[in-house]
Scaffold this motif. Structure first.
Motif, PDB file in Angstrom:
ATOM      1  N   TRP A  99       0.837  -1.213   0.000  1.00  0.00           N
ATOM      2  CA  TRP A  99       0.000   0.000   0.000  1.00  0.00           C
ATOM      3  C   TRP A  99       0.868   1.258   0.000  1.00  0.00           C
ATOM      4  CZ3 TRP A  99      -2.304  -2.927   4.534  1.00  0.00           C
ATOM      5  CH2 TRP A  99      -3.208  -3.892   4.097  1.00  0.00           C
ATOM      6  N   LEU A 100       1.972   1.201   0.743  1.00  0.00           N
ATOM      7  CA  LEU A 100       2.839   2.376   0.818  1.00  0.00           C
ATOM      8  C   LEU A 100       3.619   2.609  -0.477  1.00  0.00           C
ATOM      9  CD1 LEU A 100       4.227   2.139   4.460  1.00  0.00           C
ATOM     10  CD2 LEU A 100       2.534   3.739   3.565  1.00  0.00           C
ATOM     11  N   THR A 101       3.984   1.546  -1.173  1.00  0.00           N
ATOM     12  CA  THR A 101       4.708   1.737  -2.435  1.00  0.00           C
ATOM     13  C   THR A 101       3.765   2.087  -3.584  1.00  0.00           C
ATOM     14  OG1 THR A 101       4.661  -0.652  -2.852  1.00  0.00           O
ATOM     15  CG2 THR A 101       6.655   0.261  -1.826  1.00  0.00           C
ATOM     16  N   ASP A 102       2.491   1.707  -3.478  1.00  0.00           N
ATOM     17  CA  ASP A 102       1.515   2.068  -4.512  1.00  0.00           C
ATOM     18  C   ASP A 102       1.065   3.520  -4.393  1.00  0.00           C
ATOM     19  OD1 ASP A 102       1.624  -0.449  -5.547  1.00  0.00           O
ATOM     20  OD2 ASP A 102      -0.264  -1.144  -4.682  1.00  0.00           O
ATOM     21  N   GLU A 126      -7.735   6.162  -0.879  1.00  0.00           N
ATOM     22  CA  GLU A 126      -8.454   6.295   0.396  1.00  0.00           C
ATOM     23  C   GLU A 126      -8.735   4.928   1.013  1.00  0.00           C
ATOM     24  OE1 GLU A 126     -11.667   8.746  -1.052  1.00  0.00           O
ATOM     25  OE2 GLU A 126     -10.765  10.548  -0.200  1.00  0.00           O
ATOM     26  N   GLN A 127      -9.059   3.929   0.178  1.00  0.00           N
ATOM     27  CA  GLN A 127      -9.255   2.575   0.705  1.00  0.00           C
ATOM     28  C   GLN A 127      -7.954   2.029   1.276  1.00  0.00           C
ATOM     29  OE1 GLN A 127     -10.830   0.359  -2.592  1.00  0.00           O
ATOM     30  NE2 GLN A 127     -12.796   1.408  -2.551  1.00  0.00           N
ATOM     31  N   ASP A 128      -6.850   2.287   0.581  1.00  0.00           N
ATOM     32  CA  ASP A 128      -5.551   1.842   1.101  1.00  0.00           C
ATOM     33  C   ASP A 128      -5.225   2.533   2.426  1.00  0.00           C
ATOM     34  OD1 ASP A 128      -5.261   0.185  -1.061  1.00  0.00           O
ATOM     35  OD2 ASP A 128      -3.797   1.444  -2.104  1.00  0.00           O
ATOM     36  N   ALA A 129      -5.591   3.806   2.539  1.00  0.00           N
ATOM     37  CA  ALA A 129      -5.355   4.530   3.795  1.00  0.00           C
ATOM     38  C   ALA A 129      -6.161   3.901   4.933  1.00  0.00           C
ATOM     39  CB  ALA A 129      -5.699   6.004   3.641  1.00  0.00           C
ATOM     40  N   ARG A 130      -7.388   3.463   4.640  1.00  0.00           N
ATOM     41  CA  ARG A 130      -8.187   2.777   5.667  1.00  0.00           C
ATOM     42  C   ARG A 130      -7.525   1.453   6.056  1.00  0.00           C
ATOM     43  NH1 ARG A 130     -12.368   5.392   2.971  1.00  0.00           N
ATOM     44  NH2 ARG A 130     -12.726   3.764   1.438  1.00  0.00           N
ATOM     45  N   ARG A 131      -6.973   0.754   5.086  1.00  0.00           N
ATOM     46  CA  ARG A 131      -6.270  -0.496   5.396  1.00  0.00           C
ATOM     47  C   ARG A 131      -5.035  -0.227   6.250  1.00  0.00           C
ATOM     48  NH1 ARG A 131      -7.338  -1.362  -0.343  1.00  0.00           N
ATOM     49  NH2 ARG A 131      -9.149  -2.721  -0.495  1.00  0.00           N
ATOM     50  N   LEU A 132      -4.321   0.839   5.931  1.00  0.00           N
ATOM     51  CA  LEU A 132      -3.154   1.214   6.735  1.00  0.00           C
ATOM     52  C   LEU A 132      -3.568   1.537   8.165  1.00  0.00           C
ATOM     53  CD1 LEU A 132      -1.251   3.492   4.180  1.00  0.00           C
ATOM     54  CD2 LEU A 132      -0.550   1.219   4.970  1.00  0.00           C
ATOM     55  N   ALA A 179       3.466  12.977   3.375  1.00  0.00           N
ATOM     56  CA  ALA A 179       2.917  12.129   4.440  1.00  0.00           C
ATOM     57  C   ALA A 179       3.229  10.658   4.168  1.00  0.00           C
ATOM     58  CB  ALA A 179       1.411  12.347   4.564  1.00  0.00           C
ATOM     59  N   VAL A 180       3.138  10.235   2.895  1.00  0.00           N
ATOM     60  CA  VAL A 180       3.466   8.849   2.555  1.00  0.00           C
ATOM     61  C   VAL A 180       4.952   8.594   2.775  1.00  0.00           C
ATOM     62  CG1 VAL A 180       3.674   7.232   0.624  1.00  0.00           C
ATOM     63  CG2 VAL A 180       1.585   8.484   0.947  1.00  0.00           C
ATOM     64  N   THR A 181       5.775   9.534   2.416  1.00  0.00           N
ATOM     65  CA  THR A 181       7.223   9.382   2.608  1.00  0.00           C
ATOM     66  C   THR A 181       7.548   9.215   4.096  1.00  0.00           C
ATOM     67  OG1 THR A 181       7.634  10.710   0.632  1.00  0.00           O
ATOM     68  CG2 THR A 181       9.459  10.438   2.163  1.00  0.00           C
ATOM     69  N   ASP A 182       6.860   9.979   4.950  1.00  0.00           N
ATOM     70  CA  ASP A 182       7.066   9.839   6.404  1.00  0.00           C
ATOM     71  C   ASP A 182       6.721   8.429   6.864  1.00  0.00           C
ATOM     72  OD1 ASP A 182       7.882  12.469   6.502  1.00  0.00           O
ATOM     73  OD2 ASP A 182       5.967  13.230   7.272  1.00  0.00           O
ATOM     74  N   LEU A 183       5.595   7.877   6.349  1.00  0.00           N
ATOM     75  CA  LEU A 183       5.193   6.521   6.740  1.00  0.00           C
ATOM     76  C   LEU A 183       6.195   5.491   6.209  1.00  0.00           C
ATOM     77  CD1 LEU A 183       1.326   6.680   6.165  1.00  0.00           C
ATOM     78  CD2 LEU A 183       2.519   6.515   8.358  1.00  0.00           C
ATOM     79  N   THR A 185       9.356   5.959   5.631  1.00  0.00           N
ATOM     80  CA  THR A 185      10.569   6.089   6.440  1.00  0.00           C
ATOM     81  C   THR A 185      10.388   5.419   7.794  1.00  0.00           C
ATOM     82  OG1 THR A 185      11.061   8.188   5.332  1.00  0.00           O
ATOM     83  CG2 THR A 185      12.200   7.769   7.402  1.00  0.00           C
ATOM     84  N   LEU A 186       9.204   5.560   8.367  1.00  0.00           N
ATOM     85  CA  LEU A 186       8.923   4.987   9.679  1.00  0.00           C
ATOM     86  C   LEU A 186       9.060   3.461   9.677  1.00  0.00           C
ATOM     87  CD1 LEU A 186       7.958   5.543  12.577  1.00  0.00           C
ATOM     88  CD2 LEU A 186       5.618   5.284  11.749  1.00  0.00           C
ATOM     89  N   VAL A 187       8.626   2.817   8.609  1.00  0.00           N
ATOM     90  CA  VAL A 187       8.718   1.349   8.562  1.00  0.00           C
ATOM     91  C   VAL A 187       9.965   0.852   7.834  1.00  0.00           C
ATOM     92  CG1 VAL A 187       6.241   0.982   8.757  1.00  0.00           C
ATOM     93  CG2 VAL A 187       7.266   1.156   6.499  1.00  0.00           C
ATOM     94  N   GLY A 188      10.769   1.783   7.319  1.00  0.00           N
ATOM     95  CA  GLY A 188      12.034   1.396   6.693  1.00  0.00           C
ATOM     96  C   GLY A 188      11.926   1.026   5.234  1.00  0.00           C
ATOM     97  N   LEU A 189      11.022   1.646   4.510  1.00  0.00           N
ATOM     98  CA  LEU A 189      10.920   1.392   3.050  1.00  0.00           C
ATOM     99  C   LEU A 189      11.728   2.410   2.282  1.00  0.00           C
ATOM    100  CD1 LEU A 189       7.167   0.482   2.546  1.00  0.00           C
ATOM    101  CD2 LEU A 189       9.126  -0.980   2.227  1.00  0.00           C
TER     102      LEU A 189
END
Length: 189
Positions: A99-102, A126-132, A179-183, A185-189
């Motif tokens: 989800w984060l790379t898409d 938005e659906q991916d954000a809900r899954r996250l 915001a996606v880049t922050d996420l 970075t947080l998980v190490g992608l």
């Protein structure tokens, strides 16, 4: 001499044989076949009721029971549900990585699209954000994850509003991308 012509007479046409019995027989056979197929499907197909993760066919007691004082008194064993497992960051990264790379690709598509095309991709993001948001993060990054997903969801809502209003989406796309880049970075992608 001429040959005598046969004499033509009108005669009533014989009535067609009634096939109503055959028609009803065929209808009855078709209905019976459909009922049999329906019954087989009802009883043989699974109904989507899957056991809960980690549940087994027979529960095993985790506690110990004391012998009862009287033979007529029975005790039921106490079972406790297993504690939720705290995933590692590596496992969590694999879970949310797709989800984060898409997301950046989706934002690129939205940057080049307008109207309904952009809204279709927006719905997917938005659906991916809900899954996250529903994903269970490791306790070591749980608060930062929730804050980051909330920020990303708000940026997506702003982008959705910009697309719907027909206004410039560049700033909203940049904010969502950050915001996606922050996420990531947080998980190490």
């Amino acid at each position: 001499m001429s040959e005598p012509t046969p004499e033509l007479r009108w005669a009533p046409v014989e009535p067609k044989p009634k096939n109503t019995g055959r028609v009803w027989l065929i209808i009855g056979i078709v209905v019976a076949a459909l009922a049999i197929v329906g019954a087989l499907l009802f009883f043989l197909l699974p109904r989507g009721e899957e056991p809960a993760p980690g549940a087994s066919g027979s529960p095993s007691p985790t506690g110990t029971t004391a012998p009862s004082a009287s033979p007529t008194e029975t005790r039921t064993p106490q079972t406790t549900p297993p504690a939720p497992v705290d995933p590692t960051v590596d496992v969590f990264r694999e879970q949310v990585g797709g989800w984060l790379t898409d997301a950046p690709r989706g934002l690129d598509i939205i940057a080049g699209a307008t109207g309904d095309d952009a809204l279709a991709v927006m719905d997917t993001l938005e659906q991916d954000a809900r899954r996250l948001s529903d994903a269970q993060p490791p306790s070591s990054i749980a608060q930062q994850w929730r804050d980051g997903v909330d920020a990303y969801s708000k940026r997506l809502a702003d982008l959705h509003a910009a697309i719907t209003d027909g206004s410039d989406t560049a700033a909203s796309i940049d904010a969502a991308r950050a915001a996606v880049t922050d996420l990531q970075t947080l998980v190490g992608l």
